[in-house]
Design a protein around this motif. Structure first.
Motif, PDB file in Angstrom:
ATOM      1  N   ALA A   1      21.496  -2.219   8.386  1.00  0.00           N
ATOM      2  CA  ALA A   1      21.116  -3.488   9.004  1.00  0.00           C
ATOM      3  C   ALA A   1      19.774  -3.349   9.707  1.00  0.00           C
ATOM      4  N   PHE A   2      19.607  -2.279  10.485  1.00  0.00           N
ATOM      5  CA  PHE A   2      18.343  -2.077  11.196  1.00  0.00           C
ATOM      6  C   PHE A   2      17.191  -1.859  10.226  1.00  0.00           C
ATOM      7  N   ALA A   3      17.479  -1.292   9.067  1.00  0.00           N
ATOM      8  CA  ALA A   3      16.417  -1.029   8.086  1.00  0.00           C
ATOM      9  C   ALA A   3      15.697  -2.307   7.676  1.00  0.00           C
ATOM     10  N   ASN A   4      16.378  -3.442   7.708  1.00  0.00           N
ATOM     11  CA  ASN A   4      15.711  -4.704   7.378  1.00  0.00           C
ATOM     12  C   ASN A   4      14.628  -5.029   8.397  1.00  0.00           C
ATOM     13  N   LEU A   5      14.894  -4.779   9.676  1.00  0.00           N
ATOM     14  CA  LEU A   5      13.884  -5.002  10.711  1.00  0.00           C
ATOM     15  C   LEU A   5      12.739  -4.007  10.561  1.00  0.00           C
ATOM     16  N   ARG A   6      13.071  -2.785  10.211  1.00  0.00           N
ATOM     17  CA  ARG A   6      12.031  -1.766  10.015  1.00  0.00           C
ATOM     18  C   ARG A   6      11.143  -2.131   8.828  1.00  0.00           C
ATOM     19  N   GLN A   7      11.746  -2.602   7.749  1.00  0.00           N
ATOM     20  CA  GLN A   7      10.963  -3.002   6.579  1.00  0.00           C
ATOM     21  C   GLN A   7      10.028  -4.160   6.916  1.00  0.00           C
ATOM     22  N   ALA A   8      10.533  -5.113   7.695  1.00  0.00           N
ATOM     23  CA  ALA A   8       9.697  -6.237   8.093  1.00  0.00           C
ATOM     24  C   ALA A   8       8.519  -5.760   8.929  1.00  0.00           C
ATOM     25  N   ALA A   9       8.778  -4.855   9.875  1.00  0.00           N
ATOM     26  CA  ALA A   9       7.696  -4.323  10.707  1.00  0.00           C
ATOM     27  C   ALA A   9       6.661  -3.600   9.848  1.00  0.00           C
ATOM     28  N   GLU A  10       7.119  -2.800   8.897  1.00  0.00           N
ATOM     29  CA  GLU A  10       6.193  -2.059   8.039  1.00  0.00           C
ATOM     30  C   GLU A  10       5.340  -3.000   7.193  1.00  0.00           C
ATOM     31  N   ALA A  11       5.955  -4.068   6.694  1.00  0.00           N
ATOM     32  CA  ALA A  11       5.200  -5.012   5.875  1.00  0.00           C
ATOM     33  C   ALA A  11       4.155  -5.761   6.692  1.00  0.00           C
ATOM     34  N   LEU A  12       4.486  -6.075   7.937  1.00  0.00           N
ATOM     35  CA  LEU A  12       3.546  -6.810   8.789  1.00  0.00           C
ATOM     36  C   LEU A  12       2.382  -5.939   9.234  1.00  0.00           C
ATOM     37  N   ILE A  13       2.647  -4.719   9.661  1.00  0.00           N
ATOM     38  CA  ILE A  13       1.553  -3.874  10.140  1.00  0.00           C
ATOM     39  C   ILE A  13       0.686  -3.374   8.994  1.00  0.00           C
ATOM     40  N   ALA A  14       1.192  -3.443   7.777  1.00  0.00           N
ATOM     41  CA  ALA A  14       0.372  -3.043   6.631  1.00  0.00           C
ATOM     42  C   ALA A  14      -0.840  -3.945   6.472  1.00  0.00           C
ATOM     43  N   ARG A  15      -0.811  -5.100   7.114  1.00  0.00           N
ATOM     44  CA  ARG A  15      -1.935  -6.027   7.030  1.00  0.00           C
ATOM     45  C   ARG A  15      -3.036  -5.686   8.018  1.00  0.00           C
ATOM     46  N   LEU A  16      -2.769  -4.716   8.881  1.00  0.00           N
ATOM     47  CA  LEU A  16      -3.757  -4.291   9.867  1.00  0.00           C
ATOM     48  C   LEU A  16      -4.543  -3.087   9.350  1.00  0.00           C
ATOM     49  N   PRO A  17      -5.768  -2.884   9.876  1.00  0.00           N
ATOM     50  CA  PRO A  17      -6.482  -1.645   9.546  1.00  0.00           C
ATOM     51  C   PRO A  17      -5.654  -0.431   9.962  1.00  0.00           C
ATOM     52  N   GLN A  18      -5.785   0.638   9.228  1.00  0.00           N
ATOM     53  CA  GLN A  18      -4.973   1.828   9.456  1.00  0.00           C
ATOM     54  C   GLN A  18      -5.011   2.295  10.903  1.00  0.00           C
ATOM     55  N   ASN A  19      -6.176   2.246  11.524  1.00  0.00           N
ATOM     56  CA  ASN A  19      -6.307   2.783  12.884  1.00  0.00           C
ATOM     57  C   ASN A  19      -5.824   1.816  13.965  1.00  0.00           C
ATOM     58  N   LYS A  20      -5.348   0.637  13.575  1.00  0.00           N
ATOM     59  CA  LYS A  20      -4.849  -0.340  14.545  1.00  0.00           C
ATOM     60  C   LYS A  20      -3.369  -0.654  14.361  1.00  0.00           C
ATOM     61  N   ARG A  21      -2.704   0.130  13.552  1.00  0.00           N
ATOM     62  CA  ARG A  21      -1.292  -0.127  13.292  1.00  0.00           C
ATOM     63  C   ARG A  21      -0.404   0.528  14.345  1.00  0.00           C
ATOM     64  N   PRO A  22       0.466  -0.243  14.981  1.00  0.00           N
ATOM     65  CA  PRO A  22       1.435   0.362  15.910  1.00  0.00           C
ATOM     66  C   PRO A  22       2.507   1.101  15.115  1.00  0.00           C
ATOM     67  N   PRO A  23       3.228   2.012  15.737  1.00  0.00           N
ATOM     68  CA  PRO A  23       4.329   2.677  15.033  1.00  0.00           C
ATOM     69  C   PRO A  23       5.367   1.655  14.557  1.00  0.00           C
ATOM     70  N   ALA A  24       5.746   1.743  13.295  1.00  0.00           N
ATOM     71  CA  ALA A  24       6.688   0.769  12.729  1.00  0.00           C
ATOM     72  C   ALA A  24       8.021   0.785  13.470  1.00  0.00           C
ATOM     73  N   LEU A  25       8.492   1.980  13.849  1.00  0.00           N
ATOM     74  CA  LEU A  25       9.778   2.062  14.548  1.00  0.00           C
ATOM     75  C   LEU A  25       9.709   1.352  15.891  1.00  0.00           C
ATOM     76  N   MET A  26       8.630   1.584  16.631  1.00  0.00           N
ATOM     77  CA  MET A  26       8.493   0.928  17.925  1.00  0.00           C
ATOM     78  C   MET A  26       8.467  -0.594  17.754  1.00  0.00           C
ATOM     79  N   MET A  27       7.728  -1.071  16.769  1.00  0.00           N
ATOM     80  CA  MET A  27       7.651  -2.508  16.544  1.00  0.00           C
ATOM     81  C   MET A  27       9.017  -3.069  16.155  1.00  0.00           C
ATOM     82  N   ALA A  28       9.740  -2.363  15.303  1.00  0.00           N
ATOM     83  CA  ALA A  28      11.072  -2.816  14.895  1.00  0.00           C
ATOM     84  C   ALA A  28      12.010  -2.882  16.096  1.00  0.00           C
ATOM     85  N   LEU A  29      11.894  -1.923  17.013  1.00  0.00           N
ATOM     86  CA  LEU A  29      12.730  -1.941  18.217  1.00  0.00           C
ATOM     87  C   LEU A  29      12.358  -3.107  19.131  1.00  0.00           C
TER      88      LEU A  29
END
Length: 219
Positions: free
Chosen positions: A137-165
């Motif tokens: 269930a949590f993996a869905n939130l993690r996937q969403a976070a990863e997909a959203l931060i992928a739109r940012l430049p590499q050096n401006k991406r927050p940790p996906a786990l932190m964002m999902a939390l």
């Protein structure tokens, strides 16, 4: 030997194989009436129409029954979130807000499951099934976070786990305070879904994700 011969004390109307399901249904009903910690194992047996000893054929105690209910809740929750996320289609932002609405809808529509999952104090490691279902269930939130931060430049991406939390904490807080289907719901001048969407928009904009802020009109 047949079940009937092995279990002559079995109440009339009871069929081999359905006791576990009846106990789960009884637990859900009791959670709805009394909360996840407001009933006994014997009450669950009585509501299921069996003797106090019968539940021990499937569950060690009330805690194990609650763990089974929580695992089933997370399984349904995961399926709900996965359908809403739909692998980020048609775009991550649209799917993300759909995911938030699905989170709130599940908490509202399945209060007994949601209570067993988050309010019963059941450790996630109470069973492998519970841990696996909760992680999926949590993996869905993690996937969403990863997909959203992928739109940012590499050096401006927050940790996906932190964002999902962060996303989980805001969603759960709004669901618990404002999205309940019982008397514990706090009043709001808007819907819980609108509050969550507004909060998420502010959060995403703070990360630099989402539509550009519109320029002020010229005189």
């Amino acid at each position: 030997m047949s079940w009937k011969r092995d279990r002559p004390e079995t109440p009339r109307g009871y069929h081999h194989g359905n006791l576990k399901e009846e106990l789960v249904k009884a637990a859900l009903g009791l959670i709805g009436e009394k909360g996840p910690n407001g009933f006994t194992f014997a009450e669950a047996a009585r509501m299921a129409g069996v003797s106090p000893a019968a539940p021990y054929r499937h569950f060690r105690d009330r805690d194990e029954l609650l763990a089974d209910v929580a695992a089933r809740g997370f399984q349904a929750f995961e399926a709900t979130l996965a359908r809403a996320w739909e692998q980020g289609r048609p775009d991550p932002e649209t799917a993300f807000h759909r995911l938030g609405r699905a989170y709130l809808a599940f908490a509202h529509d399945e209060p007994a499951y949601y209570s067993a999952m988050f309010e019963a104090g059941v450790p996630l490691d109470a069973s492998p099934e519970l841990r696996a279902a909760a992680d999926r269930a949590f993996a869905n939130l993690r996937q969403a976070a990863e997909a959203l931060i992928a739109r940012l430049p590499q050096n401006k991406r927050p940790p996906a786990l932190m964002m999902a939390l962060h996303i989980w904490a805001m969603s759960h807080g709004i669901a618990a305070l404002f999205g309940r289907a019982d008397g514990g719901r706090r009043p709001l001048p808007m819907s819980a879904a609108e509050l969550l969407e507004a909060g998420m928009l502010i959060y995403l904009q703070g990360l630099g994700i989402g539509p550009e802020t519109a320029s002020p009109p010229t005189a």
